[in-house]
Design an enzyme around this catalytic site. Structure first.
Site, PDB file in Angstrom:
ATOM      1  N   ASP A  36      19.527  18.301 -61.052  1.00  0.00           N
ATOM      2  CA  ASP A  36      19.216  17.467 -62.207  1.00  0.00           C
ATOM      3  C   ASP A  36      17.893  17.992 -62.766  1.00  0.00           C
ATOM      4  O   ASP A  36      17.136  18.686 -62.074  1.00  0.00           O
ATOM      5  CB  ASP A  36      19.127  15.981 -61.853  1.00  0.00           C
ATOM      6  CG  ASP A  36      19.275  15.111 -63.101  1.00  0.00           C
ATOM      7  OD1 ASP A  36      19.099  15.642 -64.223  1.00  0.00           O
ATOM      8  OD2 ASP A  36      19.555  13.903 -62.981  1.00  0.00           O
TER       9      ASP A  36
HETATM   10  C1  BGC Z   1      19.652  13.297 -66.442  1.00  0.00           C
HETATM   11  C2  BGC Z   1      20.936  14.099 -66.458  1.00  0.00           C
HETATM   12  C3  BGC Z   1      20.973  14.949 -67.692  1.00  0.00           C
HETATM   13  C4  BGC Z   1      19.749  15.858 -67.666  1.00  0.00           C
HETATM   14  C5  BGC Z   1      19.668  16.797 -68.853  1.00  0.00           C
HETATM   15  C6  BGC Z   1      18.431  14.146 -66.635  1.00  0.00           C
HETATM   16  O1  BGC Z   1      17.316  13.356 -66.871  1.00  0.00           O
HETATM   17  O2  BGC Z   1      19.557  12.573 -65.233  1.00  0.00           O
HETATM   18  O3  BGC Z   1      22.045  13.245 -66.416  1.00  0.00           O
HETATM   19  O4  BGC Z   1      22.157  15.670 -67.750  1.00  0.00           O
HETATM   20  O5  BGC Z   1      18.581  15.046 -67.691  1.00  0.00           O
HETATM   21  O6  BGC Z   1      19.362  16.105 -70.001  1.00  0.00           O
END
Ligand code: BGC
Length: 673
Positions: free
Chosen positions: A228
């Site tokens: 993530d």
């Molecule tokens: C989120 C993800 C997301 C990623 C990219 C993170 O803060 O938890 O679900 O895909 O950011 O934006």
């Protein structure tokens, strides 16, 4: 493989394991293309660079896209077919806007109704979440666009998500939190995203047991594991645990990996293993067979088809709905511009021009309806922040036969990185509902939310409640069609609505400690309310229709030691055509371990014309009767009686039959006499 690992230097290989910016992988001086990863689950949120007149970059913007239903709303359809269509639409947008991998779907279980991201997740039940996520992935990937199944693992709240450790026991993990991932993995997502949180004290991104042992070795996941965004704290450890791609770019971490390699703490073989997966992803993304199939209008049509089945009729006293005509007053800011999702990385920049709900309703009803307006104009006086002109609203309500009030949450109160503080609507919205309920002959509440609401302050005062959810850009068209009977509602909720938030087993995560103990164990969602025999407002699986369905002729055929074919008839006994979501629950009547009273094991949505009967057949097997035994480290079925329950909801069981499972002695352990 097209791109030969041997042609890269060790440093180039190290560089490949981290993005080159926020969204792209490295191209290693043009030796290979960059892969573009982009959010999100309810429509494409493709970030692009804004250029000034001279072509110089002056910042970022999000490209407008079709706003599709959030996962919560998608789940109310109970339709893998529609989840697949949803995936196909978003894949089309990815192809059009050059995104290679879609960072979706999220299948985390809704453990607490306050989780800020519940709208991004499907359900409190793993079967619903897993089946719909699998179909969604199949839809996206059928167009040669990748997906990222997220957030692995046990990331069920937003407050303190980056450091609060989830303390969860093995059985709970296997029965509640893993099955949705397991099922979704059957669709072979190109990537899986590891979550922010530590699990039993170790960050997901460094958790060898979770990533290597469970995801790779046991579940056989062969695709790429991406972190993530910002979930990696120590890149050498992440590489060792199995994170192939760290996102986004951060030079410091890359240098730490270089140094760890120089010290021999990370081997070239370990780097190669991750690198190969990055290269394989690049190759998959290079597929030439990518074609946009739907026009913008067709995508909107698909969004509408899904929204039609995502709207849930929660309450309908004295057949208030469908609206028959007369003087109708539609109020609320969301009636004019509905929220299309919660906040954070999934929020779509939607370019759709909304037609006010009142107009849509009036168009459907024609001459038999007269729209009442407050102040002689369509108002936006009730929104997520409450009512600002109650006297005007009340005066209008007094002139109407039916009042339709659009209220709910929006991207400011349901959002990523923080949890809600209450399940109740904003106090001013509750006041508006109560005030209007006194003035109106009939009050219909249309509710925009991605998660369960505490309605205790007003539910008894209103005639009908329509859950609009966050059903995407076509939400109000679908709501209008449901309100006027053009569409027979068929959505059902996939989480429990308690009588009030006081009844919720886990309301908020404990922010005073660096860990969250999952002491609720396997009793999550309806499993809790059923076990403690608590009354609820709307049970899991509930949703009303304008027609009625009768269930009959339940037959259970034994087909193997623990394999059964369950079949029954469903008849549409009402006047209009409609769809019914038939739910199959299993109950272990006597067990040596704590088990939920009943668990959803299958479901089927069926279209029935008025008067029509269809026979549904569903097979159940070993795992449907089993619990995860930590004594055996495997799934285990105890001999004895089980009940198979066929319901229109988890608390509206229409048919049931008992079976007696008797497995051979060697498959049992000694039970007390
Ligand atoms: C989120 C993800 C997301 C990623 C990219 C993170 O803060 O938890 O679900 O895909 O950011 O934006």
């Amino acid at each position: 493989m097209k791109y030969d690992l041997k042609l890269l230097t060790v440093d180039e290989k190290i560089q490949l394991l981290m993005g080159k910016n926020t969204w792209q992988t490295k191209d290693i001086d043009g030796k290979m293309p960059s892969v573009f990863l982009s959010d999100g689950p309810s429509g494409l949120r493709r970030v692009a660079i804004r250029l000034d007149e001279d072509g110089k970059p002056i910042g970022n913007y999000t490209m407008p896209a079709t706003a599709m239903p959030a996962a919560s709303s998608l789940s109310y359809t109970w339709s893998p077919e529609l989840a697949r269509l949803d995936g196909e639409v978003i894949a089309d947008e990815c192809i059009e806007k050059n995104a290679d991998v879609l960072l979706a779907p999220g299948v985390n279980i809704k453990r607490t109704p306050l989780c800020g991201r519940n709208f991004e997740y499907f359900s409190e039940d793993p079967l619903v979440a897993g089946k719909l996520a699998k179909a969604f992935i199949e839809g996206v990937q059928s167009r040669n666009v990748g997906t990222s199944l997220k957030h692995f693992f046990v990331n069920n709240a937003e407050n303190d998500r980056s450091y609060k450790s989830t303390e969860v026991d093995e059985r709970t993990l296997r029965e509640i939190y893993l099955p949705a991932f397991e099922r979704a993995l059957e669709a072979k997502p190109w990537t899986v995203m590891c979550s922010y949180n530590p699990i039993n004290g170790v960050w997901a991104s460094e958790n060898n047991k979770i990533l290597r042992k469970l995801l790779r070795e046991e579940l056989g996941f062969e695709g790429l594991i991406v972190s993530d965004w910002g979930a990696v704290h120590d890149m050498p450890r992440a590489v060792k645990a199995g994170v192939d791609l760290t996102m986004p770019y951060r030079e410091l971490y890359l240098n730490e990996l270089r140094e760890a390699y120089a010290r021999g703490e990370v081997t070239e073989a370990e780097i190669d293993e991750c690198c190969e997966r990055v290269l394989r992803l690049i190759e998959l993304c290079e597929s030439k067979d990518k074609e946009v199939k739907m026009s913008r209008n067709e995508r909107h049509g698909a969004a509408k088809r899904i929204a039609d089945e995502a709207i849930v009729l929660l309450k309908n006293d004295n057949n208030t709905l469908p609206l028959k005509g007369g003087k109708i007053y539609v109020e609320g800011g969301f009636a004019k511009k509905p929220p299309i999702g919660g906040g954070g990385s999934s929020l779509v920049t939607c370019d759709y021009s909304f037609v006010p709900l009142g107009e849509l309703v009036a168009n459907n009803l024609g001459d038999c309806c007269e729209l009442v307006s407050a102040n002689g104009r369509y108002t936006t006086t009730v929104d997520s922040k409450g009512a600002r002109a109650l006297p005007n609203i009340i005066a209008a309500a007094l002139r109407a036969d039916t009042v339709v009030l659009a209220v709910g949450n929006d991207s400011l109160c349901e959002s990523e990185s923080f949890d809600r503080t209450t399940m109740r609507l904003d106090k001013r919205q509750e006041d508006a509902i109560i005030a209007l309920s006194r003035a109106a002959k009939k009050l219909v509440v249309v509710l925009y939310t991605g998660t369960a609401i505490d309605m205790s302050a007003w539910i008894d005062k209103v005639s009908a409640v329509v859950l609009a959810g966050y059903a995407g850009e076509a939400v109000n068209e679908a709501v209008a069609d449901v309100l006027t009977g053009k569409v027979c509602p068929s959505g059902k909720i996939t989480e429990t609505y308690p009588l009030s938030e006081n009844d919720v087993p886990v309301l908020a995560v404990d922010t005073t400690r660096p860990y969250e103990v999952y002491s609720d164990g396997v009793l999550v969602g309806y499993r809790h309310y059923d076990y403690y025999d608590k009354e609820v407002l709307f049970p899991f699986g509930h949703g009303l229709s304008y027609t009625s369905f009768e269930y009959s002729n339940l037959k259970i055929d034994k087909q193997g030691e623990s394999d059964y074919m369950v079949s029954f008839d469903v008849t549409n006994t009402g006047e209009v055509d409609g769809k019914e979501v038939c739910q199959i629950y299993v109950s272990d009547l006597l067990s040596m371990v704590i088990r939920p009273v009943r668990e959803l094991r299958a479901f089927e949505k069926v279209m029935l014309r008025s008067g029509e009967t269809k026979r549904i057949s569903i097979s159940l097997s070993y795992r449907d009767f089993a619990y995860y035994s930590t004594a055996h480290d495997s799934w285990h079925v105890e001999n004895g009686e089980f009940e198979i329950l066929i319901g229109a909801s988890s608390r509206d069981i229409r048919l049931s039959k008992r079976i007696d499972i008797q497995l051979p002695r060697e498959k049992q352990h000694t039970l007390p006499q």
